[in-house]
Write a protein that holds these residues in place. Structure first.
Motif, PDB file in Angstrom:
ATOM      1  N   VAL A 148       0.844  -1.198   0.000  1.00 44.18           N
ATOM      2  CA  VAL A 148       0.000   0.000   0.000  1.00 44.18           C
ATOM      3  C   VAL A 148       0.884   1.254   0.000  1.00 44.18           C
ATOM      4  CG1 VAL A 148      -1.718   1.329   1.316  1.00 44.18           C
ATOM      5  CG2 VAL A 148      -1.957  -1.166   1.080  1.00 44.18           C
TER       6      VAL A 148
ATOM      7  N   ARG B 196       2.137   1.959  -3.444  1.00 43.28           N
ATOM      8  CA  ARG B 196       1.102   2.535  -4.324  1.00 43.28           C
ATOM      9  C   ARG B 196       0.913   4.019  -4.071  1.00 43.28           C
ATOM     10  NH1 ARG B 196      -2.041  -2.548  -3.559  1.00 43.28           N
ATOM     11  NH2 ARG B 196      -3.283  -1.556  -1.954  1.00 43.28           N
ATOM     12  N   HIS B 197       1.096   4.427  -2.814  1.00 42.89           N
ATOM     13  CA  HIS B 197       0.895   5.834  -2.449  1.00 42.89           C
ATOM     14  C   HIS B 197       2.206   6.618  -2.409  1.00 42.89           C
ATOM     15  CE1 HIS B 197      -3.402   5.717  -1.466  1.00 42.89           C
ATOM     16  NE2 HIS B 197      -3.174   4.461  -1.092  1.00 42.89           N
TER      17      HIS B 197
ATOM     18  N   VAL C 131       1.303   4.904   6.312  1.00 46.44           N
ATOM     19  CA  VAL C 131       0.141   4.099   5.937  1.00 46.44           C
ATOM     20  C   VAL C 131      -0.478   3.442   7.168  1.00 46.44           C
ATOM     21  CG1 VAL C 131      -0.616   2.063   4.642  1.00 46.44           C
ATOM     22  CG2 VAL C 131       0.917   3.724   3.577  1.00 46.44           C
TER      23      VAL C 131
ATOM     24  N   TRP D  14      -4.247   4.134   8.240  1.00 44.59           N
ATOM     25  CA  TRP D  14      -5.180   3.010   8.367  1.00 44.59           C
ATOM     26  C   TRP D  14      -5.883   3.062   9.717  1.00 44.59           C
ATOM     27  CZ3 TRP D  14      -3.073  -2.316   9.900  1.00 44.59           C
ATOM     28  CH2 TRP D  14      -4.084  -3.270   9.907  1.00 44.59           C
TER      29      TRP D  14
ATOM     30  N   LEU E 137      -6.587   6.646   2.081  1.00 47.10           N
ATOM     31  CA  LEU E 137      -6.457   5.274   1.605  1.00 47.10           C
ATOM     32  C   LEU E 137      -7.691   4.900   0.790  1.00 47.10           C
ATOM     33  CD1 LEU E 137      -5.055   3.613   4.850  1.00 47.10           C
ATOM     34  CD2 LEU E 137      -3.776   4.303   2.820  1.00 47.10           C
TER      35      LEU E 137
ATOM     36  N   ASP F 275      -7.257  -0.462  -0.480  1.00 42.74           N
ATOM     37  CA  ASP F 275      -6.231  -0.440   0.566  1.00 42.74           C
ATOM     38  C   ASP F 275      -6.818  -0.905   1.889  1.00 42.74           C
ATOM     39  OD1 ASP F 275      -4.461   0.770  -1.283  1.00 42.74           O
ATOM     40  OD2 ASP F 275      -4.940   2.790  -0.559  1.00 42.74           O
TER      41      ASP F 275
END
Length: 128
Positions: A48, A51-52, A59, A63, A94, A98
């Protein structure tokens, strides 16, 4: 962040790619972490984060902030760059994908008596 475990500095094979309390052999395993399960979560956190184009700790905090029951998080940054990265988690949105991936890998197995309630609850007809 489990005393730094979810910062992702320790690899599954026990090697370290950073410094911190969890990366030293003399640091007690506190709070205790199921390392195998934790590394499964870290694998998804890393994916994740990639991807970001962000960090694993950012992250992980984003989350947590996305959870309905969580109203705030406590950060334990030791350096200014860590603090900045932690603060930036509040602006990380997110995706549903995600969140699904992270929720799936982190779900806890129900413990007694909850597992028995889940086993028999669908068979109960509460309306008679």
């Amino acid at each position: 962040m489990a005393s730094g475990f979810l910062a992702g500095k320790t690899n599954r094979d026990g090697t370290s790619n950073g410094s911190g309390r969890r990366t030293t052999a003399d640091y007690p395993d506190f709070p205790p972490v199921d390392r195998e399960r934790g590394h499964d979560v870290l694998d998804v956190l890393r994916a994740v984060a990639a991807r970001h184009e962000g960090s694993v700790p950012r992250v992980a905090l984003a989350w947590l902030l996305a959870q309905p029951a969580v109203t705030s998080v406590i950060v334990g940054a030791r350096r200014e760059d860590q603090l900045t990265d932690n603060i930036d988690a509040s602006g990380l949105a997110l995706t549903e994908q995600d969140l699904r991936e992270l929720d799936k890998v982190s779900v806890l197995a129900p413990s007694y008596p909850n597992w028995i309630q889940q086993l028999f609850a669908p068979a109960r007809d509460v309306n008679g």
